[in-house]
Design an enzyme around this catalytic site. Structure first.
Site, PDB file in Angstrom:
ATOM      1  N   GLN A   1      46.208  45.253  71.397  1.00 39.18           N
ATOM      2  CA  GLN A   1      46.029  45.047  72.615  1.00 39.18           C
ATOM      3  C   GLN A   1      45.332  46.140  73.405  1.00 39.18           C
ATOM      4  OE1 GLN A   1      47.296  42.140  74.353  1.00 39.18           O
ATOM      5  NE2 GLN A   1      46.287  43.023  76.082  1.00 39.18           N
TER       6      GLN A   1
ATOM      7  N   ASP B   1      40.673  38.252  67.676  1.00 41.06           N
ATOM      8  CA  ASP B   1      40.180  38.447  69.032  1.00 41.06           C
ATOM      9  C   ASP B   1      38.682  38.243  68.885  1.00 41.06           C
ATOM     10  OD1 ASP B   1      41.756  38.822  71.077  1.00 41.06           O
ATOM     11  OD2 ASP B   1      42.236  40.924  70.626  1.00 41.06           O
TER      12      ASP B   1
ATOM     13  N   LYS C   1      52.241  36.582  74.327  1.00 42.08           N
ATOM     14  CA  LYS C   1      51.585  36.114  72.787  1.00 42.08           C
ATOM     15  C   LYS C   1      52.497  35.986  71.869  1.00 42.08           C
ATOM     16  CE  LYS C   1      47.237  38.384  74.130  1.00 42.08           C
ATOM     17  NZ  LYS C   1      46.296  39.543  74.297  1.00 42.08           N
TER      18      LYS C   1
END
Ligand code: NDP
Length: 296
Positions: free
Chosen positions: A98, A121, A54
């Protein structure tokens, strides 16, 4: 093999290039780069790989990448105070923590602390609610990537029968909401569903997001159906390294389906590309600069 292979890798590369173009326009207008902060707690090897890729993709798109690595024994309070600092940081447009997190930390508390306007997200309950209510908000990257691939292949999805296997907050539920918003007739299946093969056999669109290697078989699939395989499973290949397979038995399903995503190279690359797109959208919102989303 009769199915068209849906090239998520190629689609994702094009999307990333379009995002990178728009990033240059943003930098010219705002005088700064869009910024994505990624927080990793602990040493989980798979999470470490995701976070590194990422970070690399963010920089390749011309955005600023801020990676925060915290030890596995980090307390929830410490993590929450980092998230609050990132919420307040004007250089940070998107925040991604994460998952999974170590067991001493409540994932829901962390997700709820992220500013919904920086929640690239799309996991915050406010964004989940916006999606369910048909309002503008951030949509989880993997299911949004799946819908982009479906629309690219099929055009208008209206009226199609769709079965989503899996009901997680990250994939299954938002996937179903997105298909509903495209006027599909949607069924969500899960571990308690009775006669899953018969249900799947009715579907024009099958999305498998289960996490069980090669569970979906050819005789579950209506001839010509479009199959989106979200699953990423590492199985023993006898070489000590293993190989990646999806939730769908690819070779045999490809003989029946009209289109199918491979694993790897299908849905996976879309997730990061959509994350960059969401970050670009967040940056425009935070800077008060309009963005034509249809152009990306
Ligand atoms: P979860 O484990 O959170 O959810 C799995 C879902 O599958 C659950 O709803 C579960 O039902 C359902 N399920 C389990 N067994 C069966 C069964 N035998 N029949 C029908 N349904 C079943 O997983 P995620 O949604 O997070 O991820 C799913 C897969 O997608 C994983 O392989 C993951 O690695 C992959 N993934 C890939 C991404 C990508 O970028 N390509 C991103 C995110 C995930 P129940 O709710 O009843 O337990």
């Amino acid at each position: 093999m009769s199915a068209a292979i849906i090239d998520g890798k190629g689609f994702a590369e094009t999307l990333r290039a379009r995002v990178a173009d728009k990033v240059q326009d943003f930098v010219a207008d705002a005088g700064r780069q869009p910024g994505l902060a990624v927080v990793l707690v602990g040493e989980d090897p798979a999470s470490g790989v995701y976070v590194r890729s990422k970070g690399r993709a963010t920089e390749a798109a011309g955005m600023a990448s801020f990676t925060h690595r915290l030890p596995a024994d980090t307390s929830q309070d410490i993590l929450l105070s980092l998230v609050r600092r990132l919420n307040a940081d004007p250089m940070v447009d998107g925040i991604l923590v994460q998952l999974p997190l170590p067991q001493q930390i409540d994932e829901n508390a962390v997700i709820a602390t992220i500013d919904p306007n920086k929640d690239v997200d799309g996991f915050h309950p406010v964004n989940a609610g916006r999606l369910a209510s048909g309002l503008d908000g951030f949509v989880p990257c993997t299911p949004l990537g799946c819908v982009m691939l479906l629309k690219d292949r099929l055009g208008d999805l209206s009226g199609k029968d769709a079965v989503v296997i899996g009901r997680s907050n990250i994939v299954g539920k938002p996937m179903a909401q997105l298909l509903l918003a495209e006027s599909c007739t949607v069924t969500i299946a899960h571990s308690r569903t009775r006669d899953l093969p018969a249900l799947v056999r009715r579907a024009d669109i099958v999305v498998a997001a289960v996490g069980r290697p090669e569970m979906v078989k050819a005789d579950w699939i209506k001839p010509g159906a479009t199959v989106i395989d979200v699953g990423i499973n590492r199985v023993d290949a006898g070489d000590g390294k293993g190989r990646l397979v999806g939730d769908v038995t690819f070779d045999e399903v490809a003989r029946v389906a009209g289109g199918i995503t491979p694993v790897p190279g299908g849905v996976g690359p879309m997730t990061i590309a959509v994350l960059l797109r969401n970050t670009l959208v967040a940056a425009h919102r935070n800077a008060g600069i309009p963005l034509d989303r249809d152009a990306i």
